[in-house]
Design an enzyme around this catalytic site. Structure first.
Site, short mmCIF file in Angstrom:
data_model
loop_
_atom_site.label_atom_id
_atom_site.label_comp_id
_atom_site.label_asym_id
_atom_site.label_seq_id
_atom_site.Cartn_x
_atom_site.Cartn_y
_atom_site.Cartn_z
N LYS A 51 0.82 -1.23 0.00
CA LYS A 51 0.00 0.00 0.00
C LYS A 51 0.84 1.27 0.00
O LYS A 51 2.04 1.26 0.30
CB LYS A 51 -0.99 -0.04 1.17
N ARG B 246 -3.75 -10.23 4.70
CA ARG B 246 -4.18 -10.20 3.29
C ARG B 246 -3.02 -9.65 2.46
O ARG B 246 -2.67 -8.48 2.57
CB ARG B 246 -5.41 -9.29 3.18
#
Ligand code: HH2
Length: 378
Positions: free
Chosen positions: A321, A357
């Protein structure tokens, strides 16, 4: 008061007692009946878990805790130096004490098995793997490769929720994910999750063989979602997001990000329970990057243990991210953010995350297992 709330248990009580920290809609009832404090014979001993707090913070915590626990007498320290209170008149226990004990019990639940959730986005525009797996056979091949790398779960998405993304139609989302899930359900026994905000997509995915619904809106985007999950006896990931993907990064704002995320997740899990989803099928996720500045993300990651007082497994999505290049100042493409992801996964595991995840399963599995072995013995 909230800046003291580093301890999962104390944080829970502070949030319950501080009207400012509670949004008007949030429910403050414990998620299961509090222990029968009044019925306990003799006395109740409460030790706060305060790992990581400095002497000053411990002193302030002890002072505030004493005022929260008016029936406590004989405060002291346990062998680890944590404040300890003995309640000699449990029948005088306040709701705060009951909440404290319930939260304490939940925060101390043993850790569950670590699980790696491998991500496959069947989209043209996902921020990290967009366009790579739009073709169903490539998506299936990628998913099987992640299983071979050690994935315990698969998460299949048909709509990018990256900042600035536009929603796709339900028909398009169905067209992308259903063939992939149908095929995967034949080829692997690994549980399959569908990453969707649409009840119609969740229903079709569950009928095609998925058993988990990962909803970044925690059931808010589609009023029919929770009932669909309950009807199929599926697991449900409730994730926190402020706003919606197209605009969520414009000006995220919180008075107290950890308290607001925790209250949101508690409220959404109540709604899920009310809709008939079993408690053991609920997972929570702070939603890293979803309507949050770098500081909000860092605060949530640092104070992840506070979410353990909700008593539900924590799923964490930090993989590749954009908070990573914001920290390093080097604008690496998403697939090269391996080191930053591994660092965040490591700290996430130490903070109590149980489901990671990730896009790079083999490396993150290694990082997660080593982090847990060192940080959480037994
Ligand atoms: N992050 C993304 C998508 N879904 N679900 C949960 N529960 N938690 C997350 O952190 C999360 C999520 C964003 O990552 P990705 O799927 O790789 O990108 P995109 O949304 O662009 O498809």
């Amino acid at each position: 008061m909230t800046d003291l709330a580093r301890d999962p248990v104390f944080g829970e009580v502070a949030r319950r007692l501080s009207p400012l920290a509670l949004p008007a809609r949030a429910s403050v009832a414990p998620t299961r009946p509090p222990p029968a404090v009044g019925g306990l014979a003799g006395w109740v001993e409460v030790s706060f878990r305060t790992g990581g707090l400095g002497t000053d913070e411990l002193a302030r915590l002890a002072a505030v805790s004493k005022s929260l626990l008016p029936t406590a007498t004989g405060s002291g320290r346990d062998v680890l130096g944590c404040p300890r209170f003995v309640l000699e008149q449990p029948e005088l226990a306040t709701p705060a004490v009951a909440a404290l004990l319930a939260a304490h019990e939940r925060a101390n639940l043993p850790f569950g098995r670590l699980r790696l959730m491998g991500v496959v986005n069947v989209t043209p525009d996902s921020f990290s793997d967009g366009g790579e797996h739009l073709d169903p056979s490539r998506a299936v091949a990628r998913a099987l490769a992640l299983v071979a790398e050690g994935a315990d779960l698969l998460d299949i998405g048909g709509e990018s929720t990256r900042p600035g993304s536009d929603p796709v139609s339900v028909e398009e989302e169905l067209r992308r994910v259903v063939p992939v899930i149908t095929e995967l359900a034949k080829l692997t026994r690994i549980p399959i999750s569908t990453d969707t905000r649409r009840a119609a997509v969740a229903r079709a995915a569950l009928e095609a063989g998925a058993t988990i619904v990962n909803d970044v809106s925690a059931g808010l985007a589609d009023a029919a979602m929770l009932a669909v999950v309950a009807k199929h006896k599926a697991s449900f990931v409730a994730m926190h997001m402020q706003g919606e993907p197209r605009t969520m990064q414009t000006a995220p704002r919180y008075d107290e990000v950890v308290a607001e995320v925790a209250n949101f997740l508690r409220e959404r899990c109540f709604r899920a329970l009310e809709a008939g989803i079993a408690r053991h099928r609920l997972w929570i996720d702070p939603g890293i990057g979803f309507g949050k500045t770098l500081e909000h993300n860092l605060e949530l990651l640092r104070r992840l243990p506070e979410l353990r007082s909700l008593g539900l497994p924590i799923l964490l999505g930090v993989s590749r991210k954009s908070f990573i290049p914001k920290i390093t100042g080097v604008d690496t493409p998403p697939e090269q953010r391996i080191g930053g992801t591994a660092a965040a996964v490591t700290l996430g595991v130490l903070g109590g995350a149980e489901i990671l995840r990730v896009h790079d399963v083999a490396v993150m599995r290694e990082a997660a297992l080593v982090a847990r072995a060192i940080g959480i013995p037994g």
